[in-house]
Design an enzyme around this catalytic site. Structure first.
Site, PDB file in Angstrom:
ATOM      1  N   LYS A  14       0.837  -0.923   0.041  1.00  0.00           N
ATOM      2  CA  LYS A  14       0.133   0.070  -0.004  1.00  0.00           C
ATOM      3  C   LYS A  14       0.728   1.246   0.110  1.00  0.00           C
ATOM      4  CE  LYS A  14      -2.496  -0.846   3.818  1.00  0.00           C
ATOM      5  NZ  LYS A  14      -2.064  -2.463   4.195  1.00  0.00           N
ATOM      6  N   ARG A  89      -9.615   0.866   9.307  1.00  0.00           N
ATOM      7  CA  ARG A  89      -9.185  -0.542   9.515  1.00  0.00           C
ATOM      8  C   ARG A  89     -10.299  -1.411  10.339  1.00  0.00           C
ATOM      9  NH1 ARG A  89      -3.666   0.070   9.343  1.00  0.00           N
ATOM     10  NH2 ARG A  89      -2.199  -1.938   9.369  1.00  0.00           N
ATOM     11  N   ARG A 128      10.843  -6.396   3.666  1.00  0.00           N
ATOM     12  CA  ARG A 128      10.815  -4.862   4.251  1.00  0.00           C
ATOM     13  C   ARG A 128      11.529  -4.689   5.612  1.00  0.00           C
ATOM     14  NH1 ARG A 128       4.840  -2.545   4.764  1.00  0.00           N
ATOM     15  NH2 ARG A 128       4.834  -3.952   6.848  1.00  0.00           N
ATOM     16  N   ARG A 134      11.528  -1.838  10.747  1.00  0.00           N
ATOM     17  CA  ARG A 134      10.351  -1.434  11.475  1.00  0.00           C
ATOM     18  C   ARG A 134      10.220  -2.577  12.763  1.00  0.00           C
ATOM     19  NH1 ARG A 134       5.106  -0.578   7.887  1.00  0.00           N
ATOM     20  NH2 ARG A 134       4.239  -1.740   9.659  1.00  0.00           N
ATOM     21  N   ARG A 146      -0.766  -9.660  13.247  1.00  0.00           N
ATOM     22  CA  ARG A 146      -0.999  -8.602  12.295  1.00  0.00           C
ATOM     23  C   ARG A 146      -2.126  -9.109  11.201  1.00  0.00           C
ATOM     24  NH1 ARG A 146       4.311  -6.119  10.867  1.00  0.00           N
ATOM     25  NH2 ARG A 146       3.207  -4.994   9.302  1.00  0.00           N
TER      26      ARG A 146
HETATM   27  P1  ADP Z   1       1.144  -2.476   7.718  1.00  0.00           P
HETATM   28  O1  ADP Z   1       1.332  -2.076   6.468  1.00  0.00           O
HETATM   29  O2  ADP Z   1       1.657  -3.602   8.396  1.00  0.00           O
HETATM   30  O3  ADP Z   1      -0.435  -2.639   7.864  1.00  0.00           O
HETATM   31  P2  ADP Z   1       0.779   0.346   8.876  1.00  0.00           P
HETATM   32  O4  ADP Z   1       1.915   1.109   8.623  1.00  0.00           O
HETATM   33  O5  ADP Z   1      -0.339   0.613   8.132  1.00  0.00           O
HETATM   34  O6  ADP Z   1       1.312  -1.199   8.370  1.00  0.00           O
HETATM   35  O7  ADP Z   1       0.256   0.068  10.610  1.00  0.00           O
HETATM   36  C1  ADP Z   1       1.257  -0.198  11.240  1.00  0.00           C
HETATM   37  C2  ADP Z   1       0.492  -0.280  12.787  1.00  0.00           C
HETATM   38  O8  ADP Z   1       0.027   0.719  13.124  1.00  0.00           O
HETATM   39  C3  ADP Z   1      -0.832  -1.293  12.724  1.00  0.00           C
HETATM   40  O9  ADP Z   1      -0.320  -2.879  12.969  1.00  0.00           O
HETATM   41  C4  ADP Z   1      -1.512  -0.712  14.028  1.00  0.00           C
HETATM   42  O10 ADP Z   1      -1.092  -1.076  15.088  1.00  0.00           O
HETATM   43  C5  ADP Z   1      -1.543   0.528  13.651  1.00  0.00           C
HETATM   44  N1  ADP Z   1      -2.489   1.188  13.203  1.00  0.00           N
HETATM   45  C6  ADP Z   1      -2.261   1.795  11.802  1.00  0.00           C
HETATM   46  N2  ADP Z   1      -3.350   2.448  11.133  1.00  0.00           N
HETATM   47  C7  ADP Z   1      -4.113   2.079  12.166  1.00  0.00           C
HETATM   48  C8  ADP Z   1      -5.752   2.291  12.162  1.00  0.00           C
HETATM   49  N3  ADP Z   1      -6.345   2.815  11.290  1.00  0.00           N
HETATM   50  N4  ADP Z   1      -6.139   1.670  13.186  1.00  0.00           N
HETATM   51  C9  ADP Z   1      -5.704   1.308  14.337  1.00  0.00           C
HETATM   52  N5  ADP Z   1      -4.417   1.008  14.305  1.00  0.00           N
HETATM   53  C10 ADP Z   1      -3.755   1.239  13.211  1.00  0.00           C
END
Ligand code: ADP
Length: 190
Positions: A14, A89, A128, A134, A146
């Protein structure tokens, strides 16, 4: 003003695709994951609360990300629209987003779902981890959590947007350019 949602499991690509889409269509890219990691890096109170949740593979509370999104909408000027990455989400976040947009006399334009199989998710996240370092990308049990959180809490959202007639799906396998090509082919016609 257009409001696009980029949807898909962790590791679907994404972030990578969002940068190309924002550039091509003049959109402001908002990644809630990136905003949260910036709060952690800055050592804010919000960052401190979010850190342990993120590092265990859980979600942060809905209100936290909803507030971040609304203030980003308010502070951003001079764009054609927004590209939401990692938000909504949960179904509660999707309902909240409709409320936030209604207050701006707007609505979600379209959702684009990048589809990849679970096996590829793990492979991409491990790759990654080497590049970005990360904390939530390194431990197998966190990655598993996740993926589980995605299937349990996020995937049901697809139904919400299918019912609204706003759901689009593209194949996320193959090279970055192949996936971009599929997304642009779709978005040029939206
Ligand atoms: P990924 O590509 O692994 O989905 P993100 O960078 O989008 O990673 O998100 C990393 C973490 O940040 C998620 O696992 C969650 O803990 C938190 N997070 C991100 N966006 C949200 C959201 N909209 N609601 C709740 N937690 C979130």
């Amino acid at each position: 003003m257009k409001y696009f949602i980029l949807f898909g499991p962790p590791g679907a690509g994404k972030g990578t695709q969002a940068a190309a889409m924002a550039d091509r269509y003049g959109l402001c890219h908002i990644s809630t994951g990136e905003l949260l990691r910036a709060e952690i890096a800055a050592g804010t109170e919000l960052g401190l609360k979010a850190k342990s949740l993120i590092e265990s593979g859980a979600l942060v509370p809905d209100e936290v990300v909803e507030g971040m999104i609304e203030s980003k909408f308010e502070s951003t000027k001079g764009v054609e629209g927004f590209l939401l990455d990692g938000f909504p989400r949960t179904t509660a976040q999707a309902v909240a987003l409709d409320g936030i947009l209604a207050r701006r006399s707007a609505e979600v334009t379209s959702l684009i779902s990048i589809m990849i199989p679970d096996e590829l998710i793990k492979e991409r996240i491990r790759h990654r981890a080497v590049i970005e370092g990360r904390a939530d990308d390194t431990k197998d049990e966190v990655i598993e959590n996740r993926i589980r959180t995605y299937h349990d809490k996020t995937e049901p959202l697809a139904e919400f947007y299918k019912k609204a007639g706003k759901y689009n799906e593209i194949d996320g396998t193959g090279s970055i350019e192949e996936v971009s090509g599929r997304i642009f082919g779709l978005m040029d016609n939206l």
